[in-house]
Design a protein around this motif. Structure first.
Motif, mmCIF file in Angstrom:
data_model
loop_
_atom_site.group_PDB
_atom_site.id
_atom_site.type_symbol
_atom_site.label_atom_id
_atom_site.label_comp_id
_atom_site.label_asym_id
_atom_site.label_seq_id
_atom_site.Cartn_x
_atom_site.Cartn_y
_atom_site.Cartn_z
ATOM 1 N N GLY A 54 0.829 -1.326 -0.029
ATOM 2 C CA GLY A 54 -0.319 0.267 0.040
ATOM 3 C C GLY A 54 0.621 1.169 -0.254
ATOM 4 O O GLY A 54 1.692 0.983 -0.126
ATOM 5 N N SER A 55 0.474 2.538 0.380
ATOM 6 C CA SER A 55 1.062 3.863 0.298
ATOM 7 C C SER A 55 0.450 4.272 1.789
ATOM 8 O O SER A 55 -0.456 3.758 2.267
ATOM 9 C CB SER A 55 0.529 4.458 -0.807
ATOM 10 N N ARG A 56 1.684 4.469 2.014
ATOM 11 C CA ARG A 56 1.505 5.928 3.588
ATOM 12 C C ARG A 56 2.691 7.018 3.463
ATOM 13 O O ARG A 56 3.503 7.046 2.928
ATOM 14 C CB ARG A 56 2.049 4.711 4.635
ATOM 15 N N ALA A 57 2.220 7.702 3.703
ATOM 16 C CA ALA A 57 2.605 9.174 3.691
ATOM 17 C C ALA A 57 4.116 9.279 4.087
ATOM 18 O O ALA A 57 4.226 8.515 5.455
ATOM 19 C CB ALA A 57 1.549 10.425 4.278
ATOM 20 N N LEU A 58 5.084 9.872 4.151
ATOM 21 C CA LEU A 58 6.063 9.547 4.680
ATOM 22 C C LEU A 58 6.540 11.326 5.324
ATOM 23 O O LEU A 58 6.821 11.913 3.944
ATOM 24 C CB LEU A 58 7.115 8.986 4.273
ATOM 25 N N SER A 59 7.922 11.478 6.276
ATOM 26 C CA SER A 59 7.639 12.948 6.359
ATOM 27 C C SER A 59 9.120 13.204 6.647
ATOM 28 O O SER A 59 9.647 12.365 7.576
ATOM 29 C CB SER A 59 7.119 13.549 7.618
ATOM 30 N N LEU A 60 9.867 13.551 6.083
ATOM 31 C CA LEU A 60 10.989 13.172 5.222
ATOM 32 C C LEU A 60 12.329 14.650 5.820
ATOM 33 O O LEU A 60 11.287 15.548 5.493
ATOM 34 C CB LEU A 60 11.860 13.064 4.007
ATOM 35 N N LEU A 61 12.760 14.847 6.030
ATOM 36 C CA LEU A 61 14.000 15.775 6.630
ATOM 37 C C LEU A 61 14.238 16.402 4.738
ATOM 38 O O LEU A 61 14.745 15.959 4.151
ATOM 39 C CB LEU A 61 14.931 15.903 7.247
ATOM 40 N N ALA A 62 14.560 17.825 4.809
ATOM 41 C CA ALA A 62 14.952 18.139 4.101
ATOM 42 C C ALA A 62 16.369 18.111 3.419
ATOM 43 O O ALA A 62 17.648 17.306 3.945
ATOM 44 C CB ALA A 62 14.680 20.053 4.103
ATOM 45 N N SER A 63 16.428 17.657 1.967
ATOM 46 C CA SER A 63 17.828 17.686 1.142
ATOM 47 C C SER A 63 18.337 18.387 1.756
ATOM 48 O O SER A 63 19.187 19.728 1.807
ATOM 49 C CB SER A 63 17.373 17.215 -0.516
ATOM 50 N N GLN A 64 19.675 17.460 2.165
ATOM 51 C CA GLN A 64 20.475 18.640 2.033
ATOM 52 C C GLN A 64 21.991 18.843 0.935
ATOM 53 O O GLN A 64 22.136 17.092 0.681
ATOM 54 C CB GLN A 64 21.156 18.413 3.414
ATOM 55 N N SER A 65 22.880 19.550 0.869
ATOM 56 C CA SER A 65 23.791 18.578 -0.107
ATOM 57 C C SER A 65 25.211 18.797 0.291
ATOM 58 O O SER A 65 25.103 19.680 1.844
ATOM 59 C CB SER A 65 24.023 20.754 -0.540
ATOM 60 N N ASN A 66 25.365 17.145 0.142
ATOM 61 C CA ASN A 66 26.817 17.314 1.207
ATOM 62 C C ASN A 66 28.245 16.886 0.114
ATOM 63 O O ASN A 66 27.989 16.756 -0.728
ATOM 64 C CB ASN A 66 26.349 15.973 1.906
ATOM 65 N N VAL A 331 19.680 -1.736 6.984
ATOM 66 C CA VAL A 331 18.721 -1.007 6.739
ATOM 67 C C VAL A 331 19.257 0.717 6.919
ATOM 68 O O VAL A 331 20.180 0.943 6.745
ATOM 69 C CB VAL A 331 17.368 -1.154 8.004
ATOM 70 N N TRP A 332 17.783 1.224 5.595
ATOM 71 C CA TRP A 332 17.852 3.029 5.904
ATOM 72 C C TRP A 332 17.114 3.827 6.645
ATOM 73 O O TRP A 332 15.864 3.429 6.094
ATOM 74 C CB TRP A 332 17.801 3.278 4.517
ATOM 75 N N PRO A 333 17.485 4.166 8.058
ATOM 76 C CA PRO A 333 15.998 4.439 8.520
ATOM 77 C C PRO A 333 15.456 5.897 7.496
ATOM 78 O O PRO A 333 16.420 6.615 7.803
ATOM 79 C CB PRO A 333 16.356 4.979 9.953
ATOM 80 N N ALA A 334 14.693 6.481 7.776
ATOM 81 C CA ALA A 334 14.066 7.923 7.187
ATOM 82 C C ALA A 334 12.300 8.141 7.705
ATOM 83 O O ALA A 334 11.225 7.229 7.784
ATOM 84 C CB ALA A 334 13.645 7.585 5.710
ATOM 85 N N GLY A 335 12.076 8.914 8.155
ATOM 86 C CA GLY A 335 11.331 9.319 9.346
ATOM 87 C C GLY A 335 10.700 7.831 9.746
ATOM 88 O O GLY A 335 11.530 7.763 10.716
#
Length: 445
Positions: A54-66, A331-335
């Motif tokens: 399914g689909s679920r909204a995901l709140s991500l941190l703003a991308s940052q230039s590294n 794993v990659w943790p996000a939100g």
């Protein structure tokens, strides 16, 4: 007793018992039913149900230039949660970095980036510094004089404070000047060092032989402390990098064992065994930790090749949840979620708090055979995911780099990489770097 009479007597007894059983109906108790094997393994405490895709909204941190990607992203101090990356990527250059995959050797070392240089190691243990325009700046062969490069495999890189730290399958950790490649020191570990080191606050942490954890002084290579773990001969090449927090370091060992210690003195805090496997699948007999321990907040996420991903408390090792899926990388943790490539070659999104599956998307599995009736004997490998530019990126040995929407797993784009990926992609300076199996570093922007 006569034979006929004996059979008659037995029949009478059985009949009487049957009638007695029918006279009083068995009460069926309500509640959850647990398999005996599940209870013994402890998995019943935290198995979360698998939901439909399914689909679920995901709140991500703003991308940052590294500008850098200095070491494995398993530790909070080193992780760039959401690096910036353009939507439409095109190859800007490709540079040969040495020997690639062959029947006897494998190129499986992730690149690192710092100070305008991309550092790589080929399958013959030659380390190179490549400029961000694709020019080779220096190279150094780390194969011991008395050995042959084909006699070992694996290793890892980390670059901190102008020093490149290199672990090799020959059982050494070397410190090189990142500008020139000059050797600063070498420490012999007495066992293969097939995974990447983690460096923080002047200390280098690494696991050798899948059974000994080391803490070394980063400026000299001197031993600060060691921890003994449980090894296993049935391992996958490439030891997970130790995960480091402000106070703790988490190591994984060959026999599905994870241990946490205080990182300064090495006092052991807790130990956990990641038990359980997929039944009926031969590869499940390989119970190595392939989903590197990842620290996010107060939780450690770790997975095995045999079919388990678990969440543990960083402070005491208590099991928070278990899902019956393996992980072939960290794993990659996000939100509120964690993402990983599973042992079934699926890209999976789980709820980070409960382990409930939100969605899973198939990735290419078995290598196609020219003869349709020939038994399948090899599968594709998929490296990642990493979150960059608002999407999940997975590089595959099938010759594709794919991008997926983190909300629902929809495929957003795919482009070819000649030779197929052989290590995890990294992002620095709004550029995606991927190493291919033919020994080439590719840059996309």
């Amino acid at each position: 007793m006569h034979k006929a009479n004996m059979f008659g007597f037995v029949g009478l007894v059985v009949g009487a018992l049957t009638l007695a059983g029918c006279a009083e109906r068995e009460e069926i108790l309500t509640g959850e039913r647990l398999g005996v094997r599940e209870v013994l393994k402890g998995d019943y405490q935290s198995d979360a149900p698998l939901s439909a895709d399914g689909s679920r909204a995901l709140s991500l941190l703003a991308s940052q230039s590294n500008s850098s990607w200095t070491q494995s992203m398993v530790s909070p101090h080193a992780r760039i949660s959401h690096p910036a990356l353009g939507k439409s990527l095109g190859q800007i250059w490709a540079a040969k970095i040495g020997e690639g995959d062959s029947r006897k050797v494998r190129l499986n070392v992730d690149p690192v980036v710092a100070d305008g240089r991309v550092f790589v190691m080929d399958a013959a243990f030659v380390v190179r510094a490549v400029s961000t325009s694709g020019e080779t700046l220096w190279s150094r062969d780390l194969t011991p004089l008395q050995d042959n490069a084909k006699e070992a495999r694996g290793g890892g890189l980390a670059v901190v404070g102008g020093v490149l730290y290199v672990a090799s399958g020959f059982g050494t950790v070397s410190a090189l000047d990142a500008s020139t490649g000059k050797e600063l020191w070498v420490q012999r570990l007495g066992g293969t060092a097939t995974g990447a080191p983690t460096v923080r606050d002047g200390v280098l942490y690494i696991v050798s032989g899948d059974k000994v954890a080391w803490a070394l002084e980063a400026d000299s290579g001197r031993i600060r402390w060691q921890i003994e773990g449980a090894g296993d001969a049935h391992n996958v090449a490439g030891t997970p990098a130790p995960a480091v927090s402000d106070k703790h370091v988490v190591f994984s060992f060959g026999e599905s064992n994870v241990q946490a210690a205080f990182r300064q003195g090495g006092l052991q805090l807790w130990s956990a065994d990641i038990l359980g496997r997929r039944n009926g699948i031969s590869v499940a007999n390989v119970d190595d930790v392939t989903g590197d321990p990842v620290i996010s907040g107060d939780t450690v996420y770790v997975g095995t090749h045999s079919g388990r991903v678990v969440a543990l408390s960083l402070f005491n090792g208590d099991r928070l949840w278990t899902t019956k899926q393996g992980a072939l990388g960290p794993v990659w943790p996000a939100g509120d979620s964690v993402f990983f490539v599973s042992d079934r070659n699926e890209l999976v999104r789980l709820d980070a708090a409960t382990g409930e599956q939100i969605w899973a998307k198939d990735l290419p599995g078995w290598v196609s055979r020219k003869k349709p009736n020939k038994r399948r004997d090899s599968s594709y490998a998929h490296y990642g995911p990493i979150l960059a530019g608002g999407r999940l990126i997975v590089a595959g040995s099938d010759g594709k780099v794919r991008s997926f929407a983190p909300e629902d797993g929809a495929l957003l784009s795919a482009f070819d990489i000649k030779g197929g990926a052989t290590a995890r992609p990294v992002v620095a300076g709004n550029t995606l770097y991927v190493v291919s199996g033919d020994g080439v570093l590719h840059a996309y922007r």
